[in-house]
Write a protein that holds these residues in place. Structure first.
Motif, PDB file in Angstrom:
ATOM      1  N   GLU A  12      26.843  36.436  54.372  1.00  0.00           N
ATOM      2  CA  GLU A  12      26.206  35.823  55.537  1.00  0.00           C
ATOM      3  C   GLU A  12      26.908  36.215  56.843  1.00  0.00           C
ATOM      4  O   GLU A  12      26.340  36.023  57.920  1.00  0.00           O
ATOM      5  N   ARG A  13      28.108  36.743  56.725  1.00  0.00           N
ATOM      6  CA  ARG A  13      28.881  37.094  57.913  1.00  0.00           C
ATOM      7  C   ARG A  13      29.021  38.601  58.082  1.00  0.00           C
ATOM      8  O   ARG A  13      29.930  39.075  58.758  1.00  0.00           O
ATOM      9  N   GLY A  14      28.119  39.339  57.454  1.00  0.00           N
ATOM     10  CA  GLY A  14      28.023  40.760  57.727  1.00  0.00           C
ATOM     11  C   GLY A  14      28.872  41.678  56.884  1.00  0.00           C
ATOM     12  O   GLY A  14      28.929  42.885  57.148  1.00  0.00           O
ATOM     13  N   PHE A  15      29.521  41.184  55.843  1.00  0.00           N
ATOM     14  CA  PHE A  15      30.330  42.042  54.979  1.00  0.00           C
ATOM     15  C   PHE A  15      29.462  42.689  53.899  1.00  0.00           C
ATOM     16  O   PHE A  15      28.417  42.138  53.511  1.00  0.00           O
ATOM     17  N   GLN A  16      29.888  43.822  53.419  1.00  0.00           N
ATOM     18  CA  GLN A  16      29.272  44.447  52.252  1.00  0.00           C
ATOM     19  C   GLN A  16      30.029  43.933  51.026  1.00  0.00           C
ATOM     20  O   GLN A  16      31.236  44.148  50.906  1.00  0.00           O
ATOM     21  N   VAL A  17      29.322  43.256  50.136  1.00  0.00           N
ATOM     22  CA  VAL A  17      29.966  42.542  49.029  1.00  0.00           C
ATOM     23  C   VAL A  17      29.459  43.062  47.690  1.00  0.00           C
ATOM     24  O   VAL A  17      28.240  43.158  47.469  1.00  0.00           O
ATOM     25  N   THR A  18      30.383  43.378  46.803  1.00  0.00           N
ATOM     26  CA  THR A  18      30.046  43.712  45.421  1.00  0.00           C
ATOM     27  C   THR A  18      30.777  42.740  44.504  1.00  0.00           C
ATOM     28  O   THR A  18      31.980  42.533  44.652  1.00  0.00           O
ATOM     29  N   VAL A  19      30.041  42.143  43.580  1.00  0.00           N
ATOM     30  CA  VAL A  19      30.605  41.203  42.616  1.00  0.00           C
ATOM     31  C   VAL A  19      30.658  41.874  41.248  1.00  0.00           C
ATOM     32  O   VAL A  19      29.637  42.349  40.747  1.00  0.00           O
ATOM     33  N   TYR A  20      31.838  41.912  40.665  1.00  0.00           N
ATOM     34  CA  TYR A  20      32.024  42.431  39.304  1.00  0.00           C
ATOM     35  C   TYR A  20      32.241  41.235  38.386  1.00  0.00           C
ATOM     36  O   TYR A  20      33.200  40.468  38.558  1.00  0.00           O
ATOM     37  N   GLU A  21      31.356  41.067  37.417  1.00  0.00           N
ATOM     38  CA  GLU A  21      31.358  39.890  36.556  1.00  0.00           C
ATOM     39  C   GLU A  21      31.336  40.328  35.093  1.00  0.00           C
ATOM     40  O   GLU A  21      30.478  41.116  34.698  1.00  0.00           O
ATOM     41  N   ARG A  22      32.287  39.856  34.312  1.00  0.00           N
ATOM     42  CA  ARG A  22      32.400  40.323  32.932  1.00  0.00           C
ATOM     43  C   ARG A  22      31.318  39.757  32.019  1.00  0.00           C
ATOM     44  O   ARG A  22      31.016  40.337  30.979  1.00  0.00           O
ATOM     45  N   ARG A  23      30.729  38.608  32.382  1.00  0.00           N
ATOM     46  CA  ARG A  23      29.765  38.000  31.461  1.00  0.00           C
ATOM     47  C   ARG A  23      28.440  37.720  32.152  1.00  0.00           C
ATOM     48  O   ARG A  23      27.480  38.428  31.968  1.00  0.00           O
ATOM     49  N   SER A  24      28.359  36.655  32.910  1.00  0.00           N
ATOM     50  CA  SER A  24      27.140  36.341  33.657  1.00  0.00           C
ATOM     51  C   SER A  24      27.504  35.430  34.809  1.00  0.00           C
ATOM     52  O   SER A  24      28.501  34.698  34.735  1.00  0.00           O
ATOM     53  N   PRO A  25      26.739  35.450  35.887  1.00  0.00           N
ATOM     54  CA  PRO A  25      27.068  34.617  37.045  1.00  0.00           C
ATOM     55  C   PRO A  25      27.135  33.137  36.666  1.00  0.00           C
ATOM     56  O   PRO A  25      26.358  32.650  35.837  1.00  0.00           O
ATOM     57  N   GLY A  26      28.056  32.450  37.288  1.00  0.00           N
ATOM     58  CA  GLY A  26      28.191  31.008  37.055  1.00  0.00           C
ATOM     59  C   GLY A  26      29.393  30.618  36.243  1.00  0.00           C
ATOM     60  O   GLY A  26      29.821  29.465  36.280  1.00  0.00           O
ATOM     61  N   GLY A  27      29.944  31.563  35.459  1.00  0.00           N
ATOM     62  CA  GLY A  27      31.144  31.249  34.695  1.00  0.00           C
ATOM     63  C   GLY A  27      30.947  30.084  33.748  1.00  0.00           C
ATOM     64  O   GLY A  27      29.947  29.998  33.031  1.00  0.00           O
TER      65      GLY A  27
END
Length: 541
Positions: A12-27
């Motif tokens: 939301e503040r203009g950054f380029q974001v990549t999320v690396y998740e080993r299983r699925s979102p939400g933990g």
């Protein structure tokens, strides 16, 4: 929770974001559908790591929820929270204690609070009055304690010692001590610090008295977690531009010249690679973070080495699918004499729509969703701990404990109504010596605050987010993880020199009417005196 929060605040503040998740979102908060159980166009039966509940003192999570669109909801996902006002403390051989969460109080004074505490504790009619009075006084002592005493004295004293648990009646130990430790937060009262657990009693009290709350004292979701929260959140972040890489596992952090120069990962095909980024936020659970803390990293920031001192324990979910609606109460049930510290909620009553028409094979009408918080004490059926039981034995044992505690338990949950069950898949090799838990829970131990890190590290482009990071709730919760994610995002903003407004970080409510008492207690603590209200067997600094 922490990683999604960081991604949300930074995208939301203009950054380029990549999320690396080993299983699925939400933990740990994600839903886990039971494969192959849906027929006739219905969805698979929903399972979870454990049931979700959202106390009214949560403020960071609700703020995030309001920013996640959901069709038909004016306030987005937030409108998928529904009140759960009732509770049962079920006891073996004694009548259930039924409780409706109070909704307010008049003026706030220590005397009024003592009366309110004693009134609420009196629901436990088996507890002797003098023990209730002792408990209420020690709660007032904590409420009027300043930060110096909380951090210097109560952080280093066990909750069991603070409440003199070993000298009190079984009813006192079960209802006034264990209700806030093993039953709710998978903590053990003899190793959990007074500051952490009593702070939870304090904030629950303020919430029930209508102070500083963002909603009803106890709320649950109106459907499976993924459907009414995580999936819409994932969709929102993707729409905003977050790049998700699912099935990727971090294996190491490269350090050169005092900065992180790469994060080593393995992709879903098992191929190793390195991530190159400007800023790195490690938003994994503490047990996953510890193996990444190499001597080189610890040499730069010794606080990273202290993560090894933090403790995890097991708190996992069991879903029992029922052939008929079974709303035991409109809220949570704590089975006070269950050696496995069992709690439950009947979920279908809170979910929108026809459960049987939506999930499974059409014959399942409810879920008794249970949390097991003690995997070490022997059960009442097989005489061994949950760690030593097969999955089927765990189900048998939990049902035996539920039926032994709950009034009419055998008729409320009869064998004939049980369709099937689902044990949290985080438990592997159940019943074997190799039994393990892939997703344990951080538990607070005496003095553990000193070993918890800040979101900012001494490595200028490495930040931490997770429920183990220092946050005001000081407990393994979705709220603490969200708060830590906001702090990590703000740390990135500062390090990057961003002009964007920082993320709002909501802290736990403190009652202004007691501010003078807390300031006075800071002075008493400096003088080596006990708290002014600590009259029955006072504790000296």
């Amino acid at each position: 929770m922490a990683g999604l929060t960081v991604a949300h605040e930074l995208i939301e503040r203009g950054f380029q974001v990549t999320v690396y998740e080993r299983r699925s979102p939400g933990g740990k908060a994600r839903s886990i559908p039971v494969p192959g159980t849906g027929t006739g166009g219905r969805r698979d039966l929903p399972g979870e790591h454990g049931f979700r509940f959202f106390p009214g003192f949560y403020r960071n999570v609700p703020d995030t929820m309001r920013r996640i669109p959901f069709q038909g909801n004016a306030n987005g996902v937030f409108d998928n929270l529904v009140p759960a006002p009732n509770a049962i403390f079920a006891q073996a051989g004694r009548p259930d204690l039924r409780f409706t969460l109070p909704s307010g109080i008049g003026s706030i004074t220590p005397e009024a609070l003592r009366d309110a505490l004693m009134s609420m504790a009196s629901v436990a009619s088996q507890v002797p009055l003098h023990e209730i009075a002792f408990w209420a006084e020690k709660m007032i002592v904590f409420l009027t304690s300043g930060e110096l005493r909380r951090n210097g004295q109560w952080e280093h004293m066990s909750y069991a010692d603070y409440l003199r648990m070993d000298r009190m009646s079984p009813a006192y130990r079960n209802i006034l001590v264990k209700a806030f430790t093993s039953t709710l937060v998978a903590a053990k009262e003899n190793v959990a610090g007074t500051r952490t657990i009593t702070m939870m009693v304090e904030i629950f009290l303020w919430t029930m008295l209508g102070r500083g709350a963002d909603g009803a004292p106890d709320r649950v979701l109106a459907g499976p977690t993924n459907e009414v929260w995580i999936d819409p959140w994932h969709t929102r972040l993707v729409d905003l531009g977050v790049d998700f890489r699912i099935g990727w596992t971090i294996t190491g952090l490269d350090l050169t010249g005092g900065r992180i120069t790469g994060a080593r990962v393995v992709d879903p095909r098992g191929t190793a690679g390195t991530i190159d980024a400007d800023w790195y936020v490690l938003a994994v659970p503490v047990e996953r973070a510890v193996p990444l803390m190499t001597p080189q990293l610890v040499a730069v920031d010794p606080a990273l080495g202290r993560l090894r001192r933090l403790t995890t324990d097991w708190m996992n979910g069991l879903m029992i699918y029922l052939r008929r609606p079974t709303p035991i109460t409109h809220g949570h049930v704590a089975y006070m004499d269950a050696p496995w510290a069992v709690t439950s909620i009947s979920q279908a009553q809170f979910w929108r729509g026809d459960f049987a028409a939506r999930y499974g094979d059409g014959s399942v009408h409810d879920i008794l969703s249970l949390d097991l918080s003690d995997w070490d004490d022997p059960g009442i059926l097989y005489g061994v701990s949950a760690r030593k039981c097969t999955p089927a034995q765990i189900v048998d044992e939990v049902l035996a404990q539920v039926r032994a505690n709950l009034d009419g338990g055998a008729t409320s949950v009869p064998d004939a109504q049980i369709h099937s069950w689902f044990l949290d898949p985080g438990i592997t090799d159940a019943g074997l010596p190799s039994v393990a838990n892939d997703e344990p829970l951080l538990v607070n131990t005496i003095g553990s605050w000193d070993d918890r890190p800040e979101a900012t590290t001494r490595i200028p482009n490495l930040f931490l987010a997770g429920d183990y990071v220092r946050n005001t709730i000081n407990l393994a919760t979705m709220e603490g993880a969200n708060e830590s994610g906001r702090m990590a995002a703000n740390a990135v903003l500062h390090a990057a020199g961003s002009n964007a407004a920082p993320a709002t970080v909501f802290t736990l409510y403190q009652e202004p009417a007691l501010a003078g008492w807390r300031r006075a207690d800071d002075l008493r603590y400096r003088l080596g005196l006990p708290n002014a209200f600590d009259l029955i067997r006072p504790y000296w600094p």
